[in-house]
Scaffold this active site. Structure first.
Site, PDB file in Angstrom:
ATOM      1  N   HIS A 104      -9.177  -2.433   4.621  1.00 12.41           N
ATOM      2  CA  HIS A 104      -8.134  -2.690   5.611  1.00 12.41           C
ATOM      3  C   HIS A 104      -8.765  -2.822   6.990  1.00 12.41           C
ATOM      4  CE1 HIS A 104      -4.494  -1.646   3.181  1.00 12.41           C
ATOM      5  NE2 HIS A 104      -5.424  -1.107   2.429  1.00 12.41           N
ATOM      6  N   GLU A 111     -11.240   1.222   6.924  1.00 13.72           N
ATOM      7  CA  GLU A 111     -10.585   0.572   8.059  1.00 13.72           C
ATOM      8  C   GLU A 111     -11.673  -0.026   8.944  1.00 13.72           C
ATOM      9  OE1 GLU A 111      -7.363   0.169   8.608  1.00 13.72           O
ATOM     10  OE2 GLU A 111      -6.364   1.685   7.367  1.00 13.72           O
ATOM     11  N   ASN A 166       0.811  -1.216   0.000  1.00 14.10           N
ATOM     12  CA  ASN A 166       0.000   0.000   0.000  1.00 14.10           C
ATOM     13  C   ASN A 166       0.850   1.274   0.000  1.00 14.10           C
ATOM     14  OD1 ASN A 166      -2.570   1.030  -0.253  1.00 14.10           O
ATOM     15  ND2 ASN A 166      -2.855   1.276   1.950  1.00 14.10           N
TER      16      ASN A 166
END
Ligand SMILES: *[C@@H]1O[C@H](CO)[C@@H](O)[C@H](O)[C@H]1NC(C)=O
Ligand SMILES: *[C@@H]1O[C@H](CO)[C@@H](O)[C@H](O)[C@H]1NC(C)=O
Ligand SMILES: *[C@@H]1O[C@H](CO)[C@@H](O)[C@H](O)[C@H]1NC(C)=O
Length: 418
Positions: free
Chosen positions: A299, A375, A246
């Site tokens: 993520h 996230e 990433n």
């Protein structure tokens, strides 16, 4: 430190653990740190590099406290540095080994209370995921196409599904591209990708039929199983494998939020797109760029929907970017567990820290209108979310995916009617 975490992750994943397995964490403690402003975030970020402390939760100034795991050796220096900077802190977990043992007990009582678990209720292996993708493609040939992007560095095929009610060739439909496990120790991202496939293909509810009728989907559940990629180049270093995928995309490559230490978790690689896994994501983005309306790079952890750029410059469509992200966050929050924090929406640099070469920024740069990092929650467990929470995370995240898909679709119609 990271390698210890990874060791623990592997042990947990393959269930090969023995008694006393958490002993390596004995003496580790976790501290809550109050963040007042961006300067405090910077102090924490620098300590992470300087002392190698493990940040479980980055927090957000004035909203959420950060959580940091430290060893017995560096706890004194860590707390001293916080004091020097006038930052408030408190002890959250006095002994990480004991806390993990408690999580294990919770997990075994959960296991006993359940039968017939589905694949996406747990942490599946590569082989299980592969078999699932193959089965879905075979059972639903009219809507699912399995694509093999090519081999990972270690030679395992990286596969993804194209899901469409119109053979993926109706240009009036936007494409929603979701990929997971770019940082593979963030394991909970994998079940979320599988559950999304399940809800779109295997178990579509009447209320959700519009999602397949109006939108085409690309879902890549498994990129690899490590934080870093697995590449090895002896002419660069013989010390460590891999790079941070990433940070490996060709956008502001190797500028901010990266480390030149080959062994760091933010080492971006020698050149952009040095890794086959990032090249596959790039190729999917570019091949479908006319229609990809939303790219979601999944993520964990921390409950954020983040957008570019990692250098703090806001894209020109930032109001729309924020609108769709907020709709996603709100839809998830409506189903969240009481102890989970609310989703925070924002520019990844301003909300968290500076970065370059990220997938989110690359998507934005090449023209995806809505390019995000999601996230997922870590609760108090960080990367090691116990499997009894997976079902909850799958369901709530699906609500966010559905809401963002619908809104992004409205923007796509508006874009195409001009
Ligand atoms: C879309 O693909 C299907 C299956 O390959 C084909 O039968 C159909 O003619 C295509 N439609 C268009 C508009 O290209
Ligand atoms: C290994 O790194 C060197 C130096 O950056 C580069 O020239 C070479 O192409 C790399 N090899 C592979 C296989 O990526
Ligand atoms: C930040 O990155 C974007 C994308 O590469 C670029 O357009 C912008 O000029 C950069 N901003 C600064 C301050 O360098």
């Amino acid at each position: 430190m990271i390698s210890l975490l990874i060791f623990l992750c592997i042990a947990a994943l393959f269930n090969t653990v023995t008694a006393g397995k958490h002993d390596i964490y004995s003496g580790y403690s976790v501290h809550g740190v109050q963040l007042r402003d961006r300067a405090d975030q910077k102090v924490l970020y620098d300590l992470q590099i300087e002392l190698g402390v493990d940040v479980w939760d980055h927090g957000a100034p004035g909203v959420n406290d950060a959580l940091v795991m430290v060893t017995q050796e560096n706890v004194a220096e860590f707390l001293e540095k916080l004091d020097e900077n006038g930052m408030n802190h408190y002890l959250q977990i006095s002994d990480v080994a004991t806390a993990f043992e408690r999580y294990d007990r919770e997990l075994s009582s959960w296991k006993q209370s359940r039968t017939n678990r589905m694949l996406f209720d747990n942490y599946p292996t590569y082989e299980e995921v592969d078999a699932y993708l193959e089965r879905i493609a075979a059972e639903y040939p009219n809507i699912v196409t399995l694509v093999n992007a090519g081999p990972s560095f270690e030679g395992r095929p990286v596969k993804y599904l194209k899901i469409s009610s119109s053979y993926f060739n109706d240009t009036y439909k936007p494409v929603y591209f979701l990929d997971a496990t770019m940082h593979a120790r963030e394991w909970v991202t994998l079940p979320v990708a599988l559950y999304t496939i399940h809800r779109l293909v295997e178990n579509p509810r009447d209320q959700d039929r519009d999602l397949l009728e109006n939108i085409d989907w690309i879902i890549m559940p498994i990129e690899r199983l490590w934080r870093r990629t697995r590449s090895f180049n002896a002419s660069v270093t013989t010390e460590c494998w891999g790079v941070d995928a990433n940070r490996n995309f060709d956008v502001n490559f190797n500028t901010i939020g990266v480390s030149s230490d080959f062994c760091s978790n933010t080492y971006p690689g020698q050149v952009a797109f040095s890794e086959p896994e990032t090249r596959y994501v790039r190729d999917i983005l570019l091949e479908n760029i006319d229609r990809i309306q939303l790219y979601l790079n999944v993520h964990s952890h921390g409950n954020y929907v983040l957008f570019g750029y990692g250098n703090a410059t806001l894209p020109t469509n930032v109001v729309q970017l924020h609108h769709v992200a907020a709709a996603m966050g709100a839809a998830i929050d409506a189903r969240k567990l009481p102890q989970a924090r609310y989703y925070l929406i924002g520019n990844s640099n301003m909300a968290l820290y500076g970065s370059s070469g990220s997938a989110q920024d690359y998507g934005q740069l090449v023209g995806v209108p809505f390019s995000y990092t999601l996230e997922l929650p870590g609760y108090t467990y960080g990367f090691l979310v116990p499997p009894q929470y997976i079902n909850q995370i799958n369901m709530e995240t699906w609500e966010g995916i559905a809401a963002s898909a619908r809104l992004a679709n409205l923007y796509y119609r508006a874009r195409n009617s001009n």
